[in-house]
Write a protein that holds these residues in place. Structure first.
Motif: not given
Length: 976
Positions: A687-701
């Motif tokens: 759930a928290t990855d779903a609402i996270s939009t930082s491409i530094a932490d997740n390039p596919q965000a």
């Protein structure tokens, strides 16, 4: 390659003196242009380039760019023809060197007379790029690349021959003694002249027995930072384009080429000559050197340094208007100072080790015991290393702590040779600490008889100390009474006096060398080879266990620990201890921690040790059991929360806190659709990855959001779509559009989650009134407003305990973690009763670790210590000083775009252009890597990885702040 015996390096001294005294030719730019038109048919512009005894002009023409080289007619044509032949020879072997451009008459070399001067001229291709001369430092990779390139050139030239290589040249090290003797009078009498003379004499003393073993061949003899050409690629990495200036080409010792390269590197070494070792290692891989060459390298470098300063002084005296020579002279004196800053034996050993040649073990087979009366008695080995159980709560900082620990032992005790001692660390200091013990300290009965373990001469140095100089080794002793007279010759077993209670001893295998008692980690391997363990003279074990191979440990981690769990730095130090706002590696170096917003109280806090140990000894279980700590801690948290908030959930991390907050919003609202801002990070669960939009932490965000997540425009007032404090309405319009779309689709809004201070962007404040308006709109549609305070809350901002206070709002749900447990897994969610109880329809909730007795006691202890030690006040006062000092960097360094945040949550954003805000991503990475070398941990963050997110322990001092900012300023002044 030949191996001819050198016969005292005799030469026509008059020729050499004449050559070394020539000024540059006198040729104007207009004359150079006329020469080009007449002999090459070229028109354009010329620009004078720096040189010492020749003239070099950059030539720009419609046909291309060239270099016009003009030298005195004293230079024999065959010498210059040899250079041209070498250029062609190397180009055939695909090495990057310039080609020779023939004149109209087909000749490569022109003989001319200008201004009554016989001259020789030639035209070469121009290699685009720049030299590295003016860089204050070269990273190890560049030093290695230069060493490797020197090896490639030498390897290629090994079979090259030409009559013009047999020449007299002042830079030929075979002529160094004669040239130095001739040029020494250029220096006035005094310490400087004496040092040059002594260094040159010592260098030649080392070289003399090696000369007949040194192979000879054609060498470039000037592969330096000044004569190699480099360009930066898209990642801002320097790449080698080629080598120029073959004016010193000749046939001499092969090792001379590398000595010139290494000498040039010394003025980029920040005072540490061992920084050149990567160049030697890289050379050795490509073009292996003999042991004689490796031993000759350092004395040849020192001799080169002496020739450089004397020649530079001489050239400036005959050509005082030569700005190139004047500027270079400062570098040359720096080279000499660095080259003479360490003993010859140390550098020889370090070079041999770098090339894979260890010194032969020192065999002390014929020695006897220093203190035979102690033979067979038990000895306590006292651990004074980084992980020693004797050290706690920073007591290693006490003066004389090592000696106190030795005295505290019953009976005989000894320290450990080769151990990296924790007491020798230092803080807020860019230099390596001298932590490696090259000696052994003993606790023995006072009056213990000492006897000479080998024959030698006793040299008294200070009261109670001296050196027994033997044929193989020197024995240094401190803490001796009734020692022999100075200069007394002793036979083996002769009396050496008696010991005090504390006795210190050290061996050294170099006659006449007084070694240090401690060495820095980078020099430890070489010094330990020169100062071996005195164990054979003591009769008992006194050696430290070697440190585990940090690289092998890293490989074990990579082989077993999932790769998505990254580590800082490609070659990270092994950190096994911490104290306050410092992390300490296994070699005793303390690093300023500017990353750790988890350890708010600092590392190794004794209150955390005591609190966790006591509660663990009593009970640790989950929150479904009944115990006092959970009620007490929940009450403490609610006392910190805004009025109206009356329920607490205890969890074990920020991810779990935010995940639970989403579930609460779902349960309370009856909907599923969540709004979250772009560029934000909230956790790693589904759930928290779903609402996270930082491409530094997740390039596919930005491409993997589920349909219940609705990212809204990042309210970034610095680099967002709308900038400045007047941007509130613009960003709120984006919220309106999203809410209108969901309403039109008849979708129930569950909530809005946002950090009340934009954490991932470095602590940027949201536009004024932004949350007031957004919270009102979301609540009007039945949604819950979540303040993610995991990173920014809990007093870290200094001026505010909660980040949402800056916006003048009260959220429906507060999430927190990070510093709550000072590193213990602990997080919390605070909300109102009606929201908390909405979750009961879905079942009960608990977190095994979050509400455990140990977690609760630690959580309360953190709050206690933060109050008792004034850490919230410290965040405000020292944090204010911190931001002011960072802000001053904006005016001095164009790369610094802005400073964000407050207290101990600050952001330094680096940009290449303050108008376009082009992120300085590569420069930020280089800055962080360089800070690590200076003893500071810092990492890039943000979607463009161009922000220093500064969030240190809240016990950080003004001294640490000043050290950090001064270090950042130092690195920014270097060429990133």
């Amino acid at each position: 390659m030949s191996n001819k015996k050198n016969e005292a390096c005799r030469m026509p001294l008059t020729t050499l003196i004449h050559r070394s005294s020539l000024p540059r030719p006198d040729v104007s730019e207009s004359q150079a242009l006329q020469l080009l038109q007449e002999h090459y048919g070229l028109t354009g512009t010329v620009q004078s380039l720096g040189s010492q005894q020749d003239l070099n002009f950059r030539v720009d023409t419609p046909q291309g760019r060239y270099v016009l080289k003009i030298c005195h007619g004293d230079y024999s044509p065959v010498e210059l023809q040899a250079q041209h032949a070498a250029l062609g020879y190397l180009r055939e072997r695909w090495l990057p060197v310039p080609g020779v451009v023939p004149a109209r008459n087909g000749e490569q070399l022109l003989a001319l007379t200008l201004n009554d001067q016989p001259l020789r001229a030639r035209l070469l291709e121009y290699i685009e790029g720049q030299s590295l001369t003016r860089l204050k430092r070269l990273e190890p990779r560049l030093m290695a690349e230069l060493g490797e390139f020197c090896a490639r050139i030498d390897h290629a030239l090994a079979d090259f021959s030409h009559p013009g290589l047999a020449r007299t040249l002042q830079w030929d090290p075979r002529h160094a003694p004669a040239l130095i003797e001739h040029l020494l009078p250029v220096l006035v009498e005094g310490p400087r002249k004496a040092r040059v003379q002594a260094a040159a004499a010592e260098a030649w003393q080392y070289l003399a027995p090696l000369l007949e073993h040194l192979p000879q061949q054609a060498v470039h003899l000037d592969i330096t930072d000044d004569n190699t050409v480099w360009q930066r690629d898209a990642q801002r990495h320097w790449t080698l384009q080629g080598v120029i200036d073959f004016g010193d080409l000749l046939h001499t010792w092969r090792i001379a080429d590398l000595s010139v390269t290494c000498a040039a590197l010394l003025h980029h070494a920040e005072g540490d000559p061992l920084r050149i070792l990567p160049a030697i290692q890289a050379y050795q891989v490509v073009n292996p050197l003999t042991e004689a060459e490796l031993k000759a390298l350092w004395p040849m470098i020192v001799a080169r340094a002496a020739v450089l300063v004397l020649s530079g002084e001489q050239q400036l005296s005959v050509d005082p208007g030569n700005a190139y020579s004047r500027d270079n002279l400062a570098h040359e004196w720096e080279i000499f100072e660095v080259a003479t800053s360490v003993p010859f034996a140390l550098m020889e050993t370090a070079i041999l080790q770098a090339a894979g040649h260890d010194l032969a073990p020192l065999g002390l087979v014929n020695t006897t015991l220093l203190m035979p009366s102690l033979d067979g008695k038990p000895v306590t080995r006292v651990d004074l290393g980084v992980l020693s159980e004797h050290f706690q709560a920073g007591n290693w900082q006490q003066p004389g702590i090592d000696q106190q620990l030795l005295r505290a032992q019953n009976g005989l005790a000894c320290s450990l040779h080769g151990q990296y001692r924790l007491s020798r660390t230092h803080i807020d200091n860019p230099q390596e600490p001298e932590t490696c013990a090259l000696h052994v300290e003993l606790q023995v009965p006072s009056g213990t008889a000492l006897q000479a373990p080998f024959a030698g001469v006793w040299h008294a140095s200070v009261a109670g100390g001296g050196c027994l100089q033997g044929e193989q080794v020197s024995l240094w002793l401190w803490g001796v009474v009734d020692a022999p007279a100075d200069g007394q010759a002793l036979k083996q077993w002769d009396a050496l006096g008696q010991s005090c209670v504390g006795l210190t001893l050290q061996l050294c295998r170099v006659p006449g060398l007084c070694p240090p008692l401690f060495a820095t980690p980078s020099r430890a391997q070489a010094w330990l080879a020169l100062c071996p363990s005195p164990q054979p003279l003591l009769g008992f074990a006194c050696e430290a266990e070697p440190l585990a191979d940090a690289q092998a440990l890293l490989e074990r981690r990579d082989a077993s620990f999932a790769r998505s769990q990254k580590h800082y730095y490609q070659q990270p130090p092994q950190i096994e201890r911490g104290w306050r706002n410092y992390l300490i590696d296994m070699q005793g170096r303390s690093y300023l921690d500017m990353l750790n917003n988890v350890a708010v109280l600092g590392h190794g806090h004794p209150r955390m040790v005591a609190e966790s140990a006591r509660q663990w000894s009593l009970l640790n279980t989950n929150s479904r059991f009944h115990y006092a700590a959970i009620a007490e801690f929940s009450e403490r948290l609610l006392a910190l929360a805004p009025e109206g908030m009356d329920r607490v959930f205890l969890v074990n991390s920020g991810t779990e806190a935010n995940d639970l907050a989403i579930r609460l919003a779902w349960a309370y609202s009856g909907g599923r659709d969540m709004l979250s801002v772009l560029e934000a990070y909230h956790g790693w669960s589904v759930a928290t990855d779903a609402i996270s939009t930082s491409i530094a932490d997740n390039p596919q965000a930005l491409t993997t959001r589920p349909d219940w997540v609705h990212p809204v425009m990042a309210p970034n007032t610095y680099r967002g779509a709308y900038r400045g404090e007047a941007s509130t309405a613009d960003y709120v319009r984006d919220i309106d559009a999203t809410l209108e779309r969901l309403t039109a689709q008849k979708r129930q809004v569950a909530g809005f989650i946002c950090e009340p201070v934009y954490g991932n962007a470095g602590g940027i404040a949201l536009p004024p009134g932004y949350l007031q308006q957004v919270y009102g709109k979301v609540r009007a549609l039945g949604g819950a407003c979540i303040a993610d305070e995991v990173q920014v809350g809990y007093g870290r901002l200094g001026e505010y305990f909660w980040g949402f206070e800056q916006q003048g709002v009260v959220p429906d749900i507060i999430t927190m973690a990070k510093g709550m447990g000072n590193g213990h897994p602990l997080g919390a969610v605070i909300t109102r009763r009606e929201i908390a109880e909405a979750l009961e329809a879905e079942g009960y909730f608990f977190s095994s670790a979050g509400g455990s007795p140990v977690s609760c006691r630690i959580g309360m202890a953190v709050l206690d210590v933060m109050g008792e030690e004034g850490l919230w006040d410290n965040a405000r006062t020292v944090g204010g000083h911190f931001k002011a000092r960072l802000q001053a960097l904006v005016d001095k360094h164009p790369l610094v775009g802005a400073v964000h945040g407050s207290g101990f949550y600050l952001g330094l954003e680096l940009v290449r252009d303050r108008s376009t805000l082009e992120p300085a991503t590569e420069e930020t990475a280089a800055l962080c890597e360089r800070l690590r070398e200076l003893g500071i941990f810092m990492q890039p963050t943000g979607d463009y990885l161009n922000i220093l997110k500064i969030k240190p322990p809240m016990c950080t001092t003004r001294e640490s702040v000043d050290f950090f900012v001064d270090s950042v300023a130092k690195v920014l002044s270097e060429d990133l």
